[in-house]
Design a protein around this motif. Structure first.
Motif, PDB file in Angstrom:
ATOM      1  N   SER A  70     -10.542  17.324 -50.675  1.00 48.43           N
ATOM      2  CA  SER A  70      -9.728  17.592 -49.487  1.00 48.43           C
ATOM      3  C   SER A  70      -8.338  17.003 -49.666  1.00 48.43           C
ATOM      4  O   SER A  70      -8.150  15.961 -50.302  1.00 48.43           O
ATOM      5  N   ILE A  71      -7.358  17.666 -49.073  1.00 42.52           N
ATOM      6  CA  ILE A  71      -5.987  17.188 -49.085  1.00 42.52           C
ATOM      7  C   ILE A  71      -5.816  16.159 -47.968  1.00 42.52           C
ATOM      8  O   ILE A  71      -6.267  16.373 -46.837  1.00 42.52           O
ATOM      9  N   ALA A  72      -5.184  15.048 -48.282  1.00 49.48           N
ATOM     10  CA  ALA A  72      -5.034  13.952 -47.321  1.00 49.48           C
ATOM     11  C   ALA A  72      -3.670  13.929 -46.649  1.00 49.48           C
ATOM     12  O   ALA A  72      -3.505  13.273 -45.620  1.00 49.48           O
ATOM     13  N   SER A  73      -2.700  14.626 -47.209  1.00 48.94           N
ATOM     14  CA  SER A  73      -1.308  14.516 -46.759  1.00 48.94           C
ATOM     15  C   SER A  73      -0.927  15.634 -45.808  1.00 48.94           C
ATOM     16  O   SER A  73      -1.549  16.703 -45.781  1.00 48.94           O
ATOM     17  N   ALA A  74       0.152  15.379 -45.041  1.00 46.04           N
ATOM     18  CA  ALA A  74       0.712  16.411 -44.184  1.00 46.04           C
ATOM     19  C   ALA A  74       1.664  17.295 -44.966  1.00 46.04           C
ATOM     20  O   ALA A  74       1.754  18.499 -44.735  1.00 46.04           O
ATOM     21  N   SER A  75       2.390  16.700 -45.896  1.00 42.94           N
ATOM     22  CA  SER A  75       3.289  17.441 -46.779  1.00 42.94           C
ATOM     23  C   SER A  75       3.216  16.790 -48.150  1.00 42.94           C
ATOM     24  O   SER A  75       2.658  15.708 -48.317  1.00 42.94           O
ATOM     25  N   VAL A 123      -7.784  17.425 -29.534  1.00 42.50           N
ATOM     26  CA  VAL A 123      -8.480  17.435 -30.819  1.00 42.50           C
ATOM     27  C   VAL A 123      -9.443  16.258 -30.899  1.00 42.50           C
ATOM     28  O   VAL A 123      -9.061  15.114 -30.628  1.00 42.50           O
ATOM     29  N   GLN A 124     -10.676  16.553 -31.268  1.00 41.53           N
ATOM     30  CA  GLN A 124     -11.692  15.531 -31.508  1.00 41.53           C
ATOM     31  C   GLN A 124     -12.037  15.524 -32.993  1.00 41.53           C
ATOM     32  O   GLN A 124     -12.521  16.516 -33.526  1.00 41.53           O
ATOM     33  N   LEU A 125     -11.775  14.410 -33.648  1.00 42.96           N
ATOM     34  CA  LEU A 125     -12.072  14.235 -35.066  1.00 42.96           C
ATOM     35  C   LEU A 125     -13.279  13.312 -35.204  1.00 42.96           C
ATOM     36  O   LEU A 125     -13.316  12.243 -34.587  1.00 42.96           O
ATOM     37  N   MET A 126     -14.251  13.712 -36.017  1.00 43.43           N
ATOM     38  CA  MET A 126     -15.463  12.922 -36.231  1.00 43.43           C
ATOM     39  C   MET A 126     -15.651  12.775 -37.743  1.00 43.43           C
ATOM     40  O   MET A 126     -15.900  13.768 -38.441  1.00 43.43           O
ATOM     41  N   ALA A 127     -15.514  11.546 -38.246  1.00 45.45           N
ATOM     42  CA  ALA A 127     -15.550  11.313 -39.686  1.00 45.45           C
ATOM     43  C   ALA A 127     -16.706  10.415 -40.077  1.00 45.45           C
ATOM     44  O   ALA A 127     -16.985   9.417 -39.410  1.00 45.45           O
ATOM     45  N   GLY A 128     -17.349  10.762 -41.179  1.00 45.72           N
ATOM     46  CA  GLY A 128     -18.351   9.903 -41.780  1.00 45.72           C
ATOM     47  C   GLY A 128     -17.901   9.529 -43.181  1.00 45.72           C
ATOM     48  O   GLY A 128     -17.729  10.396 -44.037  1.00 45.72           O
ATOM     49  N   VAL A 132     -13.186  11.247 -43.673  1.00 46.85           N
ATOM     50  CA  VAL A 132     -11.948  11.015 -42.931  1.00 46.85           C
ATOM     51  C   VAL A 132     -10.744  11.655 -43.624  1.00 46.85           C
ATOM     52  O   VAL A 132      -9.705  11.855 -42.993  1.00 46.85           O
ATOM     53  N   VAL A 133     -10.867  12.013 -44.895  1.00 52.86           N
ATOM     54  CA  VAL A 133      -9.693  12.454 -45.663  1.00 52.86           C
ATOM     55  C   VAL A 133      -9.006  13.682 -45.055  1.00 52.86           C
ATOM     56  O   VAL A 133      -7.809  13.628 -44.744  1.00 52.86           O
ATOM     57  N   PRO A 134      -9.695  14.820 -44.863  1.00 48.01           N
ATOM     58  CA  PRO A 134      -8.975  15.959 -44.278  1.00 48.01           C
ATOM     59  C   PRO A 134      -8.554  15.717 -42.838  1.00 48.01           C
ATOM     60  O   PRO A 134      -7.569  16.303 -42.367  1.00 48.01           O
ATOM     61  N   LEU A 135      -9.274  14.851 -42.132  1.00 44.73           N
ATOM     62  CA  LEU A 135      -8.913  14.535 -40.755  1.00 44.73           C
ATOM     63  C   LEU A 135      -7.641  13.689 -40.722  1.00 44.73           C
ATOM     64  O   LEU A 135      -6.845  13.795 -39.788  1.00 44.73           O
ATOM     65  N   MET A 136      -7.455  12.861 -41.757  1.00 44.19           N
ATOM     66  CA  MET A 136      -6.219  12.085 -41.846  1.00 44.19           C
ATOM     67  C   MET A 136      -5.026  12.996 -42.053  1.00 44.19           C
ATOM     68  O   MET A 136      -3.922  12.722 -41.546  1.00 44.19           O
ATOM     69  N   ALA A 137      -5.224  14.095 -42.776  1.00 48.55           N
ATOM     70  CA  ALA A 137      -4.140  15.065 -42.938  1.00 48.55           C
ATOM     71  C   ALA A 137      -3.726  15.623 -41.585  1.00 48.55           C
ATOM     72  O   ALA A 137      -2.538  15.868 -41.330  1.00 48.55           O
ATOM     73  N   MET A 138      -4.687  15.817 -40.692  1.00 50.35           N
ATOM     74  CA  MET A 138      -4.389  16.322 -39.351  1.00 50.35           C
ATOM     75  C   MET A 138      -3.625  15.278 -38.539  1.00 50.35           C
ATOM     76  O   MET A 138      -2.654  15.594 -37.844  1.00 50.35           O
ATOM     77  N   ILE A 139      -4.054  14.025 -38.625  1.00 47.92           N
ATOM     78  CA  ILE A 139      -3.366  12.944 -37.909  1.00 47.92           C
ATOM     79  C   ILE A 139      -1.935  12.805 -38.411  1.00 47.92           C
ATOM     80  O   ILE A 139      -0.985  12.648 -37.626  1.00 47.92           O
ATOM     81  N   ARG A 140      -1.754  12.861 -39.710  1.00 51.89           N
ATOM     82  CA  ARG A 140      -0.418  12.744 -40.278  1.00 51.89           C
ATOM     83  C   ARG A 140       0.449  13.942 -39.918  1.00 51.89           C
ATOM     84  O   ARG A 140       1.654  13.799 -39.654  1.00 51.89           O
ATOM     85  N   SER A 141      -0.145  15.121 -39.895  1.00 51.26           N
ATOM     86  CA  SER A 141       0.605  16.317 -39.537  1.00 51.26           C
ATOM     87  C   SER A 141       1.056  16.264 -38.080  1.00 51.26           C
ATOM     88  O   SER A 141       2.174  16.672 -37.738  1.00 51.26           O
ATOM     89  N   ILE A 164     -11.244   3.674 -45.032  1.00 54.14           N
ATOM     90  CA  ILE A 164     -10.149   4.248 -45.810  1.00 54.14           C
ATOM     91  C   ILE A 164      -8.938   4.393 -44.886  1.00 54.14           C
ATOM     92  O   ILE A 164      -9.076   4.750 -43.725  1.00 54.14           O
ATOM     93  N   TYR A 165      -7.752   4.101 -45.394  1.00 47.89           N
ATOM     94  CA  TYR A 165      -6.497   4.136 -44.636  1.00 47.89           C
ATOM     95  C   TYR A 165      -6.499   3.104 -43.501  1.00 47.89           C
ATOM     96  O   TYR A 165      -5.904   3.324 -42.442  1.00 47.89           O
TER      97      TYR A 165
END
Length: 243
Positions: A70-75, A123-128, A132-141, A164-165
């Motif tokens: 998964s991509i972790a970054s917004a850009s 938005v509800q993000l649920m990470a195990g 969390v990696v793709p969800l962090m991309a959403m938070i950063r975006s 993580i993070y």
């Protein structure tokens, strides 16, 4: 301006994604077993938060191994890899791969498990774990686009040391208005995420949130079932699992 409108389709050849050369530009240790890799990819087309890429390693004898991350970054392009002790690729990426060395990459991939900054729904993000990696991309975006969409993250992880993070999440929970972050430390308390956790920390069904659940298969199935049992529309609960 919403940069997501500028994301180009990945280049394809004969209906398939094209492999590109990527170079490791920077590496950051997130936890004892997780490492963030910043990649330099020529003519990267951009991506949406929630998308992923394929990486391919080729040994001197021609043997290849391919994995999806998964991509972790917004850009730009960052991924975060969790080392699996019995893994074939992750130990190389977390412990061996050095800045300046190349790898093959293709993507971005995926169009369903994505969040667009133009969507106003909560938005509800649920990470195990490393989910969390793709969800962090959403938070950063969300932060990069300056939108005020209400976000909640429920992050299930074994111990505080496994987050993580951790520093960035702590800072964003403090400074990014409208972002709430809650943790469940399963090894500390001796139990996994359950109905009480979700009912307490997730948006209620009548808010009609976009729900993204990512993590190990057991976690994803449990949390998705709880969300539906609490009245959320199953079609609005998007899941991505591993293991």
């Amino acid at each position: 301006m919403d940069n997501s409108s500028k994301v180009r389709r990945p280049e394809r050849s004969g209906g398939r994604l094209t492999w590109r050369k990527a170079v490791l530009k920077e590496a950051r240790q997130e936890t004892a077993t997780a490492r963030t890799l910043v990649l330099d990819v020529e003519d990267w087309p951009g991506h949406l938060p929630g998308q992923h890429v394929d990486l391919r390693l080729t040994a001197e004898d021609g043997y290849t191994a391919q994995r999806n991350y998964s991509i972790a970054s917004a850009s730009g392009l960052e991924i975060t890899v969790q080392r699996l002790d019995d893994g074939e690729v992750s130990p190389y990426l977390t412990d061996v791969w050095e800045v300046g060395q190349p790898i093959e990459l293709r993507g971005p991939i995926g169009g369903w498990f994505v969040w667009r900054p133009t969507d106003p729904a909560p938005v509800q993000l649920m990470a195990g774990g490393s989910g969390v990696v793709p969800l962090m991309a959403m938070i950063r975006s969300r932060a990069e686009h300056g939108v005020k969409t209400p976000f909640r993250l429920l992050y299930s992880v074994r111990t505080p040391e496994d987050v993580i993070y951790a520093d960035e999440l702590r800072r964003r929970a403090r400074d990014d208005r409208g972002l709430d972050v809650q943790y469940v430390y399963t090894r500390v308390r001796g139990s996994r995420v359950g109905l009480a956790d979700v009912n307490t920390h997730a948006w209620p069904a009548d808010f009609k949130p976009n729900v993204f659940v990512c993590g190990p298969t057991g976690f994803v199935e449990t949390v998705a079932d709880i969300m539906v049992a609490l009245g959320h529309d199953a079609r609005g609960v998007k899941t991505e699992r591993y293991g």
